[in-house]
Design a protein around this motif. Structure first.
Motif, PDB file in Angstrom:
ATOM      1  N   UNK A 181       0.815  -1.212   0.000  1.00  0.00           N
ATOM      2  CA  UNK A 181       0.000   0.000   0.000  1.00  0.00           C
ATOM      3  C   UNK A 181       0.855   1.271   0.000  1.00  0.00           C
ATOM      4  N   UNK A 182       2.109   1.150  -0.416  1.00  0.00           N
ATOM      5  CA  UNK A 182       2.977   2.330  -0.543  1.00  0.00           C
ATOM      6  C   UNK A 182       2.866   2.857  -1.971  1.00  0.00           C
ATOM      7  N   UNK A 183       1.855   3.640  -2.226  1.00  0.00           N
ATOM      8  CA  UNK A 183       1.541   4.074  -3.588  1.00  0.00           C
ATOM      9  C   UNK A 183       2.032   5.482  -3.896  1.00  0.00           C
ATOM     10  N   UNK A 184       2.375   6.256  -2.903  1.00  0.00           N
ATOM     11  CA  UNK A 184       2.756   7.659  -3.121  1.00  0.00           C
ATOM     12  C   UNK A 184       4.252   7.755  -3.394  1.00  0.00           C
ATOM     13  N   UNK A 185       4.688   7.221  -4.522  1.00  0.00           N
ATOM     14  CA  UNK A 185       6.100   7.258  -4.877  1.00  0.00           C
ATOM     15  C   UNK A 185       6.423   8.541  -5.648  1.00  0.00           C
ATOM     16  N   UNK A 186       7.705   8.817  -5.779  1.00  0.00           N
ATOM     17  CA  UNK A 186       8.196  10.018  -6.442  1.00  0.00           C
ATOM     18  C   UNK A 186       8.561   9.683  -7.883  1.00  0.00           C
ATOM     19  N   UNK A 187       8.165  10.545  -8.816  1.00  0.00           N
ATOM     20  CA  UNK A 187       8.517  10.394 -10.227  1.00  0.00           C
ATOM     21  C   UNK A 187       9.361  11.592 -10.644  1.00  0.00           C
ATOM     22  N   UNK A 188      10.111  11.487 -11.758  1.00  0.00           N
ATOM     23  CA  UNK A 188      10.993  12.593 -12.147  1.00  0.00           C
ATOM     24  C   UNK A 188      10.295  13.941 -12.298  1.00  0.00           C
ATOM     25  N   UNK A 189       9.085  13.946 -12.824  1.00  0.00           N
ATOM     26  CA  UNK A 189       8.401  15.218 -13.060  1.00  0.00           C
ATOM     27  C   UNK A 189       8.032  15.947 -11.767  1.00  0.00           C
ATOM     28  N   UNK A 190       8.077  15.267 -10.627  1.00  0.00           N
ATOM     29  CA  UNK A 190       7.811  15.941  -9.357  1.00  0.00           C
ATOM     30  C   UNK A 190       8.871  17.002  -9.056  1.00  0.00           C
ATOM     31  N   UNK A 214      10.986  18.391 -21.567  1.00  0.00           N
ATOM     32  CA  UNK A 214      11.439  17.561 -20.454  1.00  0.00           C
ATOM     33  C   UNK A 214      10.432  16.449 -20.175  1.00  0.00           C
ATOM     34  N   UNK A 215       9.140  16.754 -20.234  1.00  0.00           N
ATOM     35  CA  UNK A 215       8.135  15.716 -20.040  1.00  0.00           C
ATOM     36  C   UNK A 215       8.255  14.632 -21.107  1.00  0.00           C
ATOM     37  N   UNK A 216       8.592  15.017 -22.331  1.00  0.00           N
ATOM     38  CA  UNK A 216       8.783  14.036 -23.393  1.00  0.00           C
ATOM     39  C   UNK A 216       9.959  13.126 -23.080  1.00  0.00           C
ATOM     40  N   UNK A 234      17.839  11.881 -10.516  1.00  0.00           N
ATOM     41  CA  UNK A 234      18.909  11.789 -11.513  1.00  0.00           C
ATOM     42  C   UNK A 234      18.347  11.840 -12.921  1.00  0.00           C
ATOM     43  N   UNK A 235      17.225  11.167 -13.142  1.00  0.00           N
ATOM     44  CA  UNK A 235      16.601  11.152 -14.468  1.00  0.00           C
ATOM     45  C   UNK A 235      16.158  12.553 -14.876  1.00  0.00           C
ATOM     46  N   UNK A 236      15.539  13.281 -13.960  1.00  0.00           N
ATOM     47  CA  UNK A 236      15.055  14.617 -14.324  1.00  0.00           C
ATOM     48  C   UNK A 236      16.229  15.569 -14.562  1.00  0.00           C
ATOM     49  N   UNK A 237      17.338  15.402 -13.858  1.00  0.00           N
ATOM     50  CA  UNK A 237      18.512  16.230 -14.125  1.00  0.00           C
ATOM     51  C   UNK A 237      19.047  15.968 -15.524  1.00  0.00           C
ATOM     52  N   UNK A 238      19.098  14.701 -15.921  1.00  0.00           N
ATOM     53  CA  UNK A 238      19.550  14.359 -17.266  1.00  0.00           C
ATOM     54  C   UNK A 238      18.594  14.918 -18.315  1.00  0.00           C
ATOM     55  N   UNK A 239      17.291  14.835 -18.057  1.00  0.00           N
ATOM     56  CA  UNK A 239      16.297  15.341 -19.009  1.00  0.00           C
ATOM     57  C   UNK A 239      16.394  16.854 -19.161  1.00  0.00           C
ATOM     58  N   UNK A 240      16.575  17.560 -18.058  1.00  0.00           N
ATOM     59  CA  UNK A 240      16.692  19.014 -18.119  1.00  0.00           C
ATOM     60  C   UNK A 240      17.957  19.421 -18.860  1.00  0.00           C
ATOM     61  N   UNK A 241      19.067  18.764 -18.548  1.00  0.00           N
ATOM     62  CA  UNK A 241      20.326  19.084 -19.211  1.00  0.00           C
ATOM     63  C   UNK A 241      20.243  18.828 -20.710  1.00  0.00           C
TER      64      UNK A 241
END
Length: 333
Positions: A181-190, A214-216, A234-241
């Motif tokens: 029941x741990x459903x509130x996980x973090x995704x890169x777009x957060x 970046x969303x793409x 780490x994923x969102x940093x790579x996407x932004x860069x």
């Protein structure tokens, strides 16, 4: 007896009038998920108190460190007797198409893939049950992220009725029980809005275009199992860069390694880890985006403009390798 309003109470603006004024002040508040004669969904805008507070970044980093995505590798979970890693790509591509067709929020698809990888890593799944599992993951992720969650009956249509409503509900219970029941996980777009407001390299008028790209890239990263071993930050940093390189949003005095170094310092991430993620993401983008641009629907739903000029700019601008960025970083100014 009816309550009589005093003069002071009459002068207090109603909640609806205050909300209408906020909509007029910020045009980004209005973003319909579906346009028809029956209804239009209105979404809230960004709260500056949240997007400009670096404590939110620290809280997200702590949350992702103890989340389910940090304790497994999706590629290892897909090496089972009846399923193979290439099946993940086929399933996630179908999930992305469904999320796009139903105009889900950008966070729904990567969140659903997190559920999928976590479930496959924790218990054995037969090949015939992959689509019901993926459908249940989208069903749950939509409940967590969408303003108007997807219905089980609508998802059944996109499975060509091979998965029934009772099947989806049964798999929903199975997924939440396996995830404890741990459903509130973090995704890169957060992390995205916080990063965009903290970046000194991006001007405010260009944030919208930057956000779409970046969303793409986040969606493309979720499709590839090699990138799922990295934390969302780490994923969102790579996407932004990568987006800043391809959109050429850097000032003449700035270089891509400055962006990567800034993001590594902002989120307290090892620079070499971000560079490795950038390298893998760059190869994924080079292979995936040209095929997407050939498909008009893929261009529309991923958020990148459908004009040929913008597509050409994104598809053909070269990407710096992490080795080149590291050399520039180590060389004196």
């Amino acid at each position: 007896m009816a309550h009589q309003l005093t003069s002071a109470e009459r002068d207090v603006p109603s909640l609806s009038s205050v909300w209408r004024e906020s909509v007029q002040m910020d045009s980004s508040v209005v973003e319909p998920r579906e346009k028809n004669d029956a209804w239009v969904v209105l979404r809230a805008g960004c709260d500056p108190a949240m997007t400009r507070d670096l404590r939110v970044l620290r809280n997200l980093r702590e949350k992702e460190a103890c989340g389910p995505a940090s304790s497994y590798s999706s590629s290892s979970g897909w090496e089972q007797t009846d399923i193979q890693p290439h099946m993940r790509r086929t399933l996630t591509e179908w999930m992305l198409q469904v999320c796009e067709e139903l105009h889900c929020e950008e966070e729904v698809f990567p969140h659903a893939v997190q559920y999928l990888d976590s479930c496959v890593a924790r218990f054995t799944v037969e090949r015939s049950n992959l689509q019901p599992l993926g459908t249940a993951c989208m069903f749950l992720a939509s409940k967590m992220r969408d303003m108007v969650p997807l219905t089980a009956s609508k998802l059944c249509v996109y499975t060509d009725n091979s998965v029934s409503v009772p099947d989806i509900l049964q798999w929903e219970v199975a997924v939440v029980s396996r995830l404890d029941w741990c459903l509130a996980s973090v995704v890169p777009s957060d992390f995205l809005e916080l990063i965009l407001h903290a970046l000194p390299f991006v001007q405010t008028p260009r944030r919208s275009k930057m956000r779409r790209h970046v969303h793409t890239y986040i969606a493309l990263a979720a499709l590839d199992s090699r990138l799922s071993v990295f934390l969302p930050s780490t994923v969102v940093c790579a996407c932004v860069s990568l987006a800043m390189q391809r959109l050429k949003l850097l000032d003449t005095a700035a270089c891509p390694y400055l962006v990567t170094n800034f993001l590594a310092s902002l989120l307290a991430i090892d620079l070499s880890t971000i560079l490795l993620c950038c390298d893998r993401l760059g190869s994924v983008v080079e292979l995936s985006l040209p095929a997407c641009f050939l498909n008009r629907s893929a261009v529309r739903v991923t958020g990148i403009g459908s004009s040929s000029a913008e597509s050409l700019d994104v598809a053909q601008t070269s990407v710096r390798s992490p080795q080149e960025m590291m050399v520039k970083h180590s060389s004196p100014p």
